[in-house]
Write a protein that holds these residues in place. Structure first.
Motif, PDB file in Angstrom:
ATOM      1  N   ASP A  66      46.355  34.123  40.455  1.00 25.92           N
ATOM      2  CA  ASP A  66      47.158  35.230  39.961  1.00 25.92           C
ATOM      3  C   ASP A  66      46.297  36.472  39.725  1.00 25.92           C
ATOM      4  OD1 ASP A  66      49.977  35.835  38.800  1.00 25.92           O
ATOM      5  OD2 ASP A  66      48.584  36.580  37.264  1.00 25.92           O
ATOM      6  N   GLU A  67      46.929  37.649  39.828  1.00 29.04           N
ATOM      7  CA  GLU A  67      46.205  38.900  39.605  1.00 29.04           C
ATOM      8  C   GLU A  67      45.614  38.976  38.202  1.00 29.04           C
ATOM      9  OE1 GLU A  67      48.490  42.320  40.500  1.00 29.04           O
ATOM     10  OE2 GLU A  67      48.740  41.826  42.622  1.00 29.04           O
ATOM     11  N   SER A  68      46.264  38.318  37.246  1.00 28.80           N
ATOM     12  CA  SER A  68      45.755  38.343  35.875  1.00 28.80           C
ATOM     13  C   SER A  68      44.364  37.718  35.792  1.00 28.80           C
ATOM     14  CB  SER A  68      46.716  37.606  34.935  1.00 28.80           C
ATOM     15  OG  SER A  68      46.859  36.238  35.319  1.00 28.80           O
ATOM     16  N   PHE A  69      44.126  36.703  36.630  1.00 31.45           N
ATOM     17  CA  PHE A  69      42.798  36.095  36.642  1.00 31.45           C
ATOM     18  C   PHE A  69      41.778  37.043  37.263  1.00 31.45           C
ATOM     19  CE2 PHE A  69      39.439  33.652  38.656  1.00 31.45           C
ATOM     20  CZ  PHE A  69      39.037  32.805  37.640  1.00 31.45           C
ATOM     21  N   ALA A 120      48.215  26.762  40.351  1.00 34.97           N
ATOM     22  CA  ALA A 120      48.230  28.159  39.938  1.00 34.97           C
ATOM     23  C   ALA A 120      47.119  28.401  38.925  1.00 34.97           C
ATOM     24  CB  ALA A 120      49.583  28.506  39.330  1.00 34.97           C
ATOM     25  N   SER A 138      45.692  31.382  36.407  1.00 33.04           N
ATOM     26  CA  SER A 138      46.005  32.677  35.808  1.00 33.04           C
ATOM     27  C   SER A 138      45.200  32.851  34.523  1.00 33.04           C
ATOM     28  CB  SER A 138      47.505  32.790  35.505  1.00 33.04           C
ATOM     29  OG  SER A 138      47.915  31.743  34.634  1.00 33.04           O
ATOM     30  N   SER A 172      44.369  29.724  32.443  1.00 30.43           N
ATOM     31  CA  SER A 172      45.423  28.722  32.563  1.00 30.43           C
ATOM     32  C   SER A 172      45.418  28.131  33.969  1.00 30.43           C
ATOM     33  CB  SER A 172      46.786  29.366  32.275  1.00 30.43           C
ATOM     34  OG  SER A 172      47.835  28.445  32.507  1.00 30.43           O
TER      35      SER A 172
END
Length: 353
Positions: free
Chosen positions: A133-136, A198, A200, A214
């Motif tokens: 994810d972009e958050s990571f 996934a 993130s 996560s």
């Protein structure tokens, strides 16, 4: 010798042949792919003739070791137990886009009888695909992700889309940042499974200066491959040499035009009711392709019309007798009948393999 059973163990049908007394210590071993199911995944399966086949006796003595397509359809062997091991490729360490299909069977060849082995292959290794994810990426721009097992590790870049394959067993997702390694996730992978994971990150409300990583398995994308019909694939199968139809697929693809078909040159001299599988040959206008180099059953083959010109000059068995048993990929139209069996006509290209 330790016997390993992976995948679905097909039942070996053994029937007595009624051979003479002096031949009772021998038996016949026949190995072929089941016309049923092999595991389906998104990657393209190799031609079953390219699968690697190893046959060894109970003492570990190798009877045959090589491509399935070049193996004899029948082997006369001493009565006893045999280990049959077939696989789409060798696989010993982690690799991207490297699913391994196959199975292992222990069969018994009866004295004076025949043991008919049907191979029904499944995926033997396991896979993991990460969705980062972009958050990571925002919270850990300098981090690197690795998938690691006892057999080795792979770096999984943020733009990677391929599935990473491992031997069944424990696999960990590791993050390396500022020379510090951290295990984020460990899972025991089973053969035939592919996990979609996934990754993130979010701010930790209890420690604003810290980020919380996560990792979660997406159960909607966690699958265990079940079935692949030999001879069935995407509609554009055969559109290029790398996706050539096998002879078996060609036999069920009547009407397909401009497709590549891969098989072994096993004979020629076609008539409406026969074909020759032994040299010398007399006709320059046709050849017969079989699924294996040892095939001598006309009904398992596809006929090929050799048009005048370079195709005929280079593929006919009269002028090129050493091509007998050679694998070739030919492009043309599949017709319902050419000399009484499904055929390949309007040939426009070929490549010897």
């Amino acid at each position: 010798m330790k016997k390993i059973f992976l995948g679905i163990l097909a039942v070996s049908a053994c029937q007595m042949l009624g051979m003479p007394d002096e031949a009772q210590q021998k038996g016949e071993l026949r190995i072929s792919f089941n016309d049923g199911q092999v595991t389906r995944i998104t990657e393209t399966l190799p031609d079953t003739s390219d699968f690697l086949l190893t046959v060894s006796d109970s003492d570990g003595v190798v009877i045959y070791d090589g491509p399935y397509g070049e193996s004899p359809e029948s082997m006369m062997v001493d009565a006893g137990s045999y280990d049959i091991y077939v696989r789409s490729c060798e696989f010993s360490k982690p690799a991207f886009s490297a699913p391994q299909f196959g199975e292992r069977q222990c069969v018994v060849v009866p004295s004076g009888g025949v043991c008919d082995v049907k191979l029904t292959c499944v995926q033997m290794n396991a896979g993991i695909r990460l969705r980062i994810d972009e958050s990571f990426l925002k919270c850990c721009p300098d981090a690197a992700l690795f998938l690691k097992s006892s057999a080795g590790k792979l770096m999984y870049s943020f733009t990677e889309k391929r599935i990473a394959y491992f031997l069944p067993g424990s696999v960990s997702l590791m993050m390396s940042e500022n020379s510090v390694d951290r295990i984020l996730f460990t899972r025991e992978l089973q053969a035939r499974s592919v996990l979609d994971i996934a990754v993130s990150a979010a701010s930790d409300p209890d420690s604003p200066s810290q980020e919380s990583i996560s990792v979660a398995v997406d159960t909607t994308r966690h699958w265990t491959s079940e079935s692949f019909i030999i001879g069935e694939d995407e509609n554009d199968k055969g559109d290029d040499m790398s996706r050539a139809l096998t002879v078996s697929q060609a036999l069920s693809s009547i009407g397909a035009e401009g497709v590549w078909v891969s098989g072994y040159i096993v004979g020629g001299d076609l008539t409406s009711s026969s074909a020759s599988f032994d040299p010398p040959f007399t006709s320059r206008t046709n050849i017969v392709l079989g699924p294996r180099s040892s095939t001598e059953d006309r009904d398992e083959c596809i006929s090929v019309n050799l048009p005048s010109g370079s195709v005929r000059e280079k593929l006919n068995l009269v002028d090129n007798p050493t091509l007998l048993g050679r694998k070739v990929c030919i492009k043309g139209d599949i017709v319902e009948a050419y000399y009484g069996i499904p055929g390949l006509k309007n040939v426009v290209g070929f490549e010897l393999q």
